[in-house]
Write a protein that holds these residues in place. Structure first.
Motif, PDB file in Angstrom:
ATOM      1  N   THR A  47      37.779  33.617  45.760  1.00 40.25           N
ATOM      2  CA  THR A  47      39.152  34.068  45.423  1.00 40.25           C
ATOM      3  C   THR A  47      40.354  34.174  46.401  1.00 40.25           C
ATOM      4  OG1 THR A  47      37.954  34.290  43.227  1.00 40.25           O
ATOM      5  CG2 THR A  47      40.410  35.653  43.785  1.00 40.25           C
ATOM      6  N   VAL A  48      39.903  34.853  48.028  1.00 38.93           N
ATOM      7  CA  VAL A  48      40.736  35.545  48.326  1.00 38.93           C
ATOM      8  C   VAL A  48      41.831  33.881  48.850  1.00 38.93           C
ATOM      9  CG1 VAL A  48      41.085  36.044  51.078  1.00 38.93           C
ATOM     10  CG2 VAL A  48      39.462  37.112  48.972  1.00 38.93           C
ATOM     11  N   VAL A  49      40.939  32.850  48.812  1.00 42.98           N
ATOM     12  CA  VAL A  49      41.763  31.788  49.950  1.00 42.98           C
ATOM     13  C   VAL A  49      43.022  31.230  49.038  1.00 42.98           C
ATOM     14  CG1 VAL A  49      41.912  29.018  50.173  1.00 42.98           C
ATOM     15  CG2 VAL A  49      40.334  29.996  51.705  1.00 42.98           C
ATOM     16  N   VAL A  50      42.490  30.606  47.136  1.00 43.58           N
ATOM     17  CA  VAL A  50      43.353  30.936  46.598  1.00 43.58           C
ATOM     18  C   VAL A  50      44.895  31.621  46.442  1.00 43.58           C
ATOM     19  CG1 VAL A  50      43.665  30.271  44.065  1.00 43.58           C
ATOM     20  CG2 VAL A  50      41.861  29.774  45.034  1.00 43.58           C
ATOM     21  N   PHE A  51      44.231  33.255  46.195  1.00 47.52           N
ATOM     22  CA  PHE A  51      45.518  34.578  46.575  1.00 47.52           C
ATOM     23  C   PHE A  51      46.350  34.203  47.346  1.00 47.52           C
ATOM     24  CE2 PHE A  51      43.667  37.938  43.898  1.00 47.52           C
ATOM     25  CZ  PHE A  51      43.601  36.817  42.791  1.00 47.52           C
TER      26      PHE A  51
ATOM     27  N   THR B 169      53.896  40.762  49.717  1.00 48.75           N
ATOM     28  CA  THR B 169      53.012  40.223  47.620  1.00 48.75           C
ATOM     29  C   THR B 169      54.306  39.015  47.678  1.00 48.75           C
ATOM     30  OG1 THR B 169      54.282  42.225  46.972  1.00 48.75           O
ATOM     31  CG2 THR B 169      52.555  42.736  47.506  1.00 48.75           C
ATOM     32  N   GLY B 170      55.611  39.421  48.200  1.00 48.50           N
ATOM     33  CA  GLY B 170      56.368  38.412  48.182  1.00 48.50           C
ATOM     34  C   GLY B 170      57.654  40.090  46.794  1.00 48.50           C
ATOM     35  N   ALA B 171      57.278  40.578  46.593  1.00 45.03           N
ATOM     36  CA  ALA B 171      58.146  41.125  45.952  1.00 45.03           C
ATOM     37  C   ALA B 171      59.400  42.177  46.768  1.00 45.03           C
ATOM     38  CB  ALA B 171      56.908  42.623  45.075  1.00 45.03           C
ATOM     39  N   ALA B 172      60.115  41.430  46.910  1.00 48.50           N
ATOM     40  CA  ALA B 172      61.584  40.923  47.262  1.00 48.50           C
ATOM     41  C   ALA B 172      62.068  41.479  46.417  1.00 48.50           C
ATOM     42  CB  ALA B 172      61.448  39.379  47.896  1.00 48.50           C
ATOM     43  N   ASP B 173      63.715  42.215  47.214  1.00 51.39           N
ATOM     44  CA  ASP B 173      64.417  42.644  45.302  1.00 51.39           C
ATOM     45  C   ASP B 173      65.393  40.895  45.601  1.00 51.39           C
ATOM     46  OD1 ASP B 173      65.420  45.573  48.187  1.00 51.39           O
ATOM     47  OD2 ASP B 173      63.820  45.364  45.747  1.00 51.39           O
TER      48      ASP B 173
ATOM     49  N   GLY C  46      43.203  45.612  48.219  1.00 55.47           N
ATOM     50  CA  GLY C  46      43.495  45.897  48.224  1.00 55.47           C
ATOM     51  C   GLY C  46      45.268  46.157  49.000  1.00 55.47           C
ATOM     52  N   LEU C  47      44.367  46.383  50.854  1.00 49.96           N
ATOM     53  CA  LEU C  47      45.065  46.944  52.155  1.00 49.96           C
ATOM     54  C   LEU C  47      45.376  45.224  52.369  1.00 49.96           C
ATOM     55  CD1 LEU C  47      42.572  49.019  53.996  1.00 49.96           C
ATOM     56  CD2 LEU C  47      44.905  49.729  52.836  1.00 49.96           C
ATOM     57  N   TYR C  48      44.558  44.295  52.150  1.00 47.92           N
ATOM     58  CA  TYR C  48      45.309  43.119  52.618  1.00 47.92           C
ATOM     59  C   TYR C  48      46.468  41.872  52.114  1.00 47.92           C
ATOM     60  CZ  TYR C  48      45.107  37.803  53.779  1.00 47.92           C
ATOM     61  OH  TYR C  48      45.087  36.673  54.723  1.00 47.92           O
TER      62      TYR C  48
ATOM     63  N   LYS D 148      47.223  45.129  42.003  1.00 43.45           N
ATOM     64  CA  LYS D 148      46.467  44.898  41.195  1.00 43.45           C
ATOM     65  C   LYS D 148      45.730  42.717  41.901  1.00 43.45           C
ATOM     66  CE  LYS D 148      50.626  45.733  38.440  1.00 43.45           C
ATOM     67  NZ  LYS D 148      52.004  45.665  37.764  1.00 43.45           N
ATOM     68  N   MET D 149      46.128  42.809  42.775  1.00 43.39           N
ATOM     69  CA  MET D 149      45.351  41.500  43.428  1.00 43.39           C
ATOM     70  C   MET D 149      44.035  42.260  43.756  1.00 43.39           C
ATOM     71  SD  MET D 149      47.506  39.255  45.516  1.00 43.39           S
ATOM     72  CE  MET D 149      48.789  37.990  45.457  1.00 43.39           C
ATOM     73  N   ALA D 150      43.903  43.014  44.122  1.00 43.73           N
ATOM     74  CA  ALA D 150      42.424  43.947  44.154  1.00 43.73           C
ATOM     75  C   ALA D 150      41.770  44.103  43.252  1.00 43.73           C
ATOM     76  CB  ALA D 150      42.450  44.727  44.036  1.00 43.73           C
ATOM     77  N   VAL D 151      42.101  44.204  41.758  1.00 38.33           N
ATOM     78  CA  VAL D 151      41.372  44.185  40.462  1.00 38.33           C
ATOM     79  C   VAL D 151      41.465  42.352  40.353  1.00 38.33           C
ATOM     80  CG1 VAL D 151      41.821  45.237  38.169  1.00 38.33           C
ATOM     81  CG2 VAL D 151      42.698  46.713  40.136  1.00 38.33           C
TER      82      VAL D 151
END
Length: 386
Positions: free
Chosen positions: A212-216, A351-355, A159-161, A166-169
């Protein structure tokens, strides 16, 4: 002849593409069937815990020249010594028979003598050990505690990284998926669970998380570019990330499984039951299942979790209005004039969640506060007074 290096390069650039995200229902169905079978094995058939967890007596008969009918011989000798209950006999190595019974501290001497006569060896060649159930209970509690602590730390770190729960879940679901299927396979096939197996279960969670972290990480990179260039949807960028890391995941898994498979072969054919075999069996099953989940489960689940996010919805609408520029890496990055700088994500978090940002003709992002017109024109020199 198939050129794997060329295939890997084509998958990375987008020349070839496998629609992992679009077929997520198929992967969910396969995993659902596997999980259901695993749960049936766990709750209906039950787990075959070793003597370390249930407690009992263990005898090892060394120097056995003929190990044929060793199960019947062991049961007969133990019954002759007056020990009842379930008797489990296995061959360890080339000339050793391991016999496990219920706790028989008072009849250990009779059992050793009976086993020596039955197998035709000296009584000194028969060793005996008594394991109390309290030791196995302590091991189980420590393993469960370690699993809980591991999952909590994984959730916090991811979650912090990635700065999104949602990535953590999605990563946590993939871990639980691997653990349930691995334990279920043990239950369905009756493999014995020992402390070494428990160590193996915890080890495979670390491997699955790493993959999984490498893919994420690649998903985060691609989706950030998608939010910046507006040339590809979030779904397409995530699918490109899985394709780009596919060959790496397969290669890593194969390289990890080959030595473990060699240890399994030696264990089954020469060494017999033991710590090495128990640990390698858990690792082999878990690594194979973990590679599957990191490719087919984690990223499709992440896309489903983020489907209704405002930034993702806005990006999908923008691409739908203006048309997708393709599904490959070049389309994601955008074409740039010669000498133009690389595109940068402006105003987006990790996370890439840009406006939603305007994009200029060269498909380079323009800061949302940038303005064109007179304010950006150089000031005219004041007219001299006559």
């Amino acid at each position: 002849m198939l050129n794997f290096s060329q295939v890997g390069n084509d998958l990375y650039t987008g020349k070839r593409s496998i629609d992992f995200i679009g077929r997520q229902k198929t992967w969910y169905a396969i995993s659902g069937v596997l999980v259901i079978l695993a749960l049936i094995g766990i709750f209906a058939r039950g787990l075959n815990f070793g003597i370390e967890f249930s407690g009992g007596s263990e005898f090892r008969v060394q120097g056995v020249s003929n190990s044929q009918d060793y199960e019947q011989k062991a049961q007969s000798a133990v019954g002759e010594a007056g020990i009842g209950g379930n008797v489990v006999a296995t061959v360890v190595g080339q000339d050793t028979v391991r016999v496990q019974t219920e706790a028989a501290s008072e009849r250990t001497g009779e059992a050793r003598a009976a086993l020596a006569r039955t197998f035709g060896v000296q009584e000194g060649a028969v060793s005996a050990s008594l394991i109390g159930p309290s030791w196995g209970e302590t091991v189980s509690q420590q393993a469960i505690r370690g699993l809980i602590v591991f999952l909590v730390l994984v959730t916090l770190v991811m979650g912090l990284y990635f700065r999104t729960w949602k990535m953590a879940v999605a990563g946590l679901v993939a871990l639980l998926h691997d653990l349930v299927i691995t334990v279920g396979i043990y239950a369905l096939f009756g493999f014995e669970i020992t402390p070494s197996s428990m160590i193996g279960f915890l080890t495979i969670l670390g491997y699955s998380l790493y993959d999984t972290v490498v893919v994420f990480d690649k998903v985060r990179e691609n989706t950030a570019e998608a939010f910046a260039s507006k040339r590809m949807t979030y779904r397409q960028a995530a699918n490109l990330a899985v394709n780009q890391t596919l060959v790496r995941s397969i290669n890593t898994t194969v390289v990890a499984l080959l030595p473990i498979a060699a240890v399994l072969f030696v264990g089954f054919t020469m060494l017999g039951p033991g710590t090495l075999l128990d640990l390698s069996l858990a690792l082999f099953i878990g690594i194979a299942v973990g590679a599957y989940s990191s490719i087919f489960i984690a990223t499709p689940l992440l896309v489903d979790l983020r489907r209704k996010d405002k930034a993702v919805v806005d990006l999908d609408r923008y691409v739908a209005r203006h048309g997708s520029k393709g599904t490959g890496r070049d389309a994601l990055m955008g074409t740039r004039p010669e000498g133009a700088p690389e595109p940068a994500v402006v105003g987006a978090d990790s996370t890439g969640a840009a406006d939603e940002q305007p994009v200029d003709a060269a498909y380079r992002p323009v800061h949302r506060y940038a303005q064109a017109g007179p304010r950006n024109q150089p000031k005219r020199a004041p007219k001299s007074k006559r």
